[in-house]
Scaffold this motif. Structure first.
Motif, PDB file in Angstrom:
ATOM      1  N   ILE A  89     -10.573 -14.150 -10.341  1.00  0.00           N
ATOM      2  CA  ILE A  89     -10.388 -13.791  -8.932  1.00  0.00           C
ATOM      3  C   ILE A  89     -10.101 -12.301  -8.819  1.00  0.00           C
ATOM      4  O   ILE A  89      -9.336 -11.754  -9.610  1.00  0.00           O
ATOM      5  CB  ILE A  89      -9.221 -14.605  -8.322  1.00  0.00           C
ATOM      6  N   GLU A  90     -10.741 -11.656  -7.833  1.00  0.00           N
ATOM      7  CA  GLU A  90     -10.410 -10.266  -7.527  1.00  0.00           C
ATOM      8  C   GLU A  90      -9.437 -10.296  -6.359  1.00  0.00           C
ATOM      9  O   GLU A  90      -9.722 -10.904  -5.319  1.00  0.00           O
ATOM     10  CB  GLU A  90     -11.680  -9.479  -7.167  1.00  0.00           C
ATOM     11  N   PHE A  91      -8.285  -9.688  -6.546  1.00  0.00           N
ATOM     12  CA  PHE A  91      -7.259  -9.639  -5.507  1.00  0.00           C
ATOM     13  C   PHE A  91      -7.380  -8.282  -4.823  1.00  0.00           C
ATOM     14  O   PHE A  91      -7.167  -7.255  -5.466  1.00  0.00           O
ATOM     15  CB  PHE A  91      -5.865  -9.823  -6.120  1.00  0.00           C
ATOM     16  N   VAL A  92      -7.742  -8.285  -3.548  1.00  0.00           N
ATOM     17  CA  VAL A  92      -7.899  -7.027  -2.815  1.00  0.00           C
ATOM     18  C   VAL A  92      -6.717  -6.880  -1.859  1.00  0.00           C
ATOM     19  O   VAL A  92      -6.413  -7.797  -1.089  1.00  0.00           O
ATOM     20  CB  VAL A  92      -9.247  -6.979  -2.068  1.00  0.00           C
ATOM     21  N   ILE A  93      -6.043  -5.742  -1.954  1.00  0.00           N
ATOM     22  CA  ILE A  93      -4.874  -5.469  -1.102  1.00  0.00           C
ATOM     23  C   ILE A  93      -5.272  -4.328  -0.171  1.00  0.00           C
ATOM     24  O   ILE A  93      -5.757  -3.290  -0.628  1.00  0.00           O
ATOM     25  CB  ILE A  93      -3.641  -5.057  -1.955  1.00  0.00           C
ATOM     26  N   ARG A  94      -5.094  -4.556   1.139  1.00  0.00           N
ATOM     27  CA  ARG A  94      -5.526  -3.547   2.118  1.00  0.00           C
ATOM     28  C   ARG A  94      -4.354  -3.077   2.977  1.00  0.00           C
ATOM     29  O   ARG A  94      -3.587  -3.905   3.477  1.00  0.00           O
ATOM     30  CB  ARG A  94      -6.584  -4.146   3.057  1.00  0.00           C
ATOM     31  N   ASN A  95      -4.257  -1.754   3.155  1.00  0.00           N
ATOM     32  CA  ASN A  95      -3.278  -1.167   4.072  1.00  0.00           C
ATOM     33  C   ASN A  95      -3.958  -0.633   5.322  1.00  0.00           C
ATOM     34  O   ASN A  95      -3.347  -0.547   6.385  1.00  0.00           O
ATOM     35  CB  ASN A  95      -2.513  -0.037   3.364  1.00  0.00           C
ATOM     36  N   CYS A 202      -9.992   1.655  -6.229  1.00  0.00           N
ATOM     37  CA  CYS A 202      -9.101   1.926  -5.076  1.00  0.00           C
ATOM     38  C   CYS A 202      -9.883   2.710  -4.029  1.00  0.00           C
ATOM     39  O   CYS A 202     -10.846   3.401  -4.359  1.00  0.00           O
ATOM     40  CB  CYS A 202      -7.940   2.838  -5.468  1.00  0.00           C
ATOM     41  N   ARG A 203      -9.425   2.673  -2.779  1.00  0.00           N
ATOM     42  CA  ARG A 203      -9.883   3.672  -1.808  1.00  0.00           C
ATOM     43  C   ARG A 203      -8.714   4.625  -1.572  1.00  0.00           C
ATOM     44  O   ARG A 203      -7.607   4.187  -1.233  1.00  0.00           O
ATOM     45  CB  ARG A 203     -10.343   3.034  -0.495  1.00  0.00           C
ATOM     46  N   LEU A 204      -8.989   5.903  -1.783  1.00  0.00           N
ATOM     47  CA  LEU A 204      -7.961   6.938  -1.706  1.00  0.00           C
ATOM     48  C   LEU A 204      -8.435   8.017  -0.745  1.00  0.00           C
ATOM     49  O   LEU A 204      -9.506   8.596  -0.957  1.00  0.00           O
ATOM     50  CB  LEU A 204      -7.737   7.532  -3.109  1.00  0.00           C
TER      51      LEU A 204
END
Ligand code: TMP
Length: 260
Positions: A89-95, A202-204
């Motif tokens: 599973i890919e766990f994607v965390i979004r802010n 990541c998106r930075l």
């Protein structure tokens, strides 16, 4: 360190057996892919920067008590890791909403989320890594209720730590992807962070200019990917001699630096 046989080759990394049982050598390639391999290229020096940046982030996480697979970096492109059984599973965390979230639900790009949003994707290239619900994870026994609870909690802790770390150097942590694995030691099973954390995963965004300092430079054909990754390494204070890519002209970096 002597490399053993190739255990697995992915899009951006290769795993080799290492001399000590239960460990492996993770090699970072210069290969870049997007949209499940539809777009491909080789970007000279990317693997070196990701190896260094990922080492920095994972060792910082180890220091604050978040166990990861990283043992140590062994050279410019390789690190020694604990071999785990990867949870698929890919766990994607979004802010901040962007990328597939904005496309899927027509949310306005750049919308700041009230609290972190965690999404689950089934790791399966053939199916294009489809988004799944918590119930799929239980139904197909990809993880137990206890394991998932632990992982979600680790995702939030990692997000808190990384948001602070990047904020301190003028970077917004927009979203990122994590992978976890099971480690069996002394007949006890533990879940630890695996894979990598780098501008590939990541998106930075620069805090003031919102310039992208991540793999979106490749996905969206914005150019200057190496310069952006170097800028991330420079701000994290880890761009030393050995991570300098000699073929890159520093002049190109100015556009990114001046907009700070
Ligand atoms: P997404 O908006 O395309 O779903 O991407 C969310 C985050 O996950 C973003 O930081 C990029 C990262 N990511 C990966 O690391 N690997 C992948 O295969 C995908 C699709 C996204």
């Amino acid at each position: 360190m002597k490399k053993g046989k190739k255990l697995y080759e992915g899009k951006a990394k290769i795993l080799y057996a290492a001399p000590e049982k239960g460990t492996a050598i993770q090699h970072f390639k210069d290969h870049a892919t997007a949209f499940n391999n539809l777009k491909q290229s080789t970007i000279e020096g990317k693997g070196i920067l990701n190896n260094r940046i990922s080492e920095h982030i994972l060792s910082s996480l180890n220091q604050i008590g978040i166990e990861t697979h990283l043992i140590k970096r062994i050279n410019m492109r390789e690190q020694l890791i604990k071999l785990v059984e990867i949870i698929p599973i890919e766990f994607v965390i979004r802010n901040i909403a962007t990328g597939s979230l904005t496309k899927r639900l027509k949310i306005e790009d750049g919308t700041v989320l009230d609290k972190p949003l965690i999404e689950f994707f089934y790791k399966n290239d053939e199916l294009n890594d489809p988004m799944i619900a918590r119930e799929h994870i239980y139904a197909f026994e990809w993880a137990t209720v206890e394991e998932l609870e632990f992982i979600v909690n680790q995702c939030l802790r990692i997000n808190d730590f990384m948001q602070g770390m990047f904020k301190g150097v003028g970077i917004k942590l927009v979203d990122f992807k994590l992978e976890f694995g099971r480690l069996i030691q002394n007949e006890k099973k533990r879940i630890i962070l695996a894979d990598e954390i780098s501008p590939d995963t990541c998106r930075l965004w620069d805090v003031t200019s919102e310039e992208k300092l991540d793999k979106d430079r490749f996905r969206k054909d914005l150019g200057n990917l190496i310069e952006a990754y170097q800028e991330v390494a420079r701000r994290l204070n880890i761009l030393h001699e050995e991570t300098n890519i000699s073929s890159v002209k520093f002049g190109k970096l100015r556009s990114i630096r001046n907009k700070k």
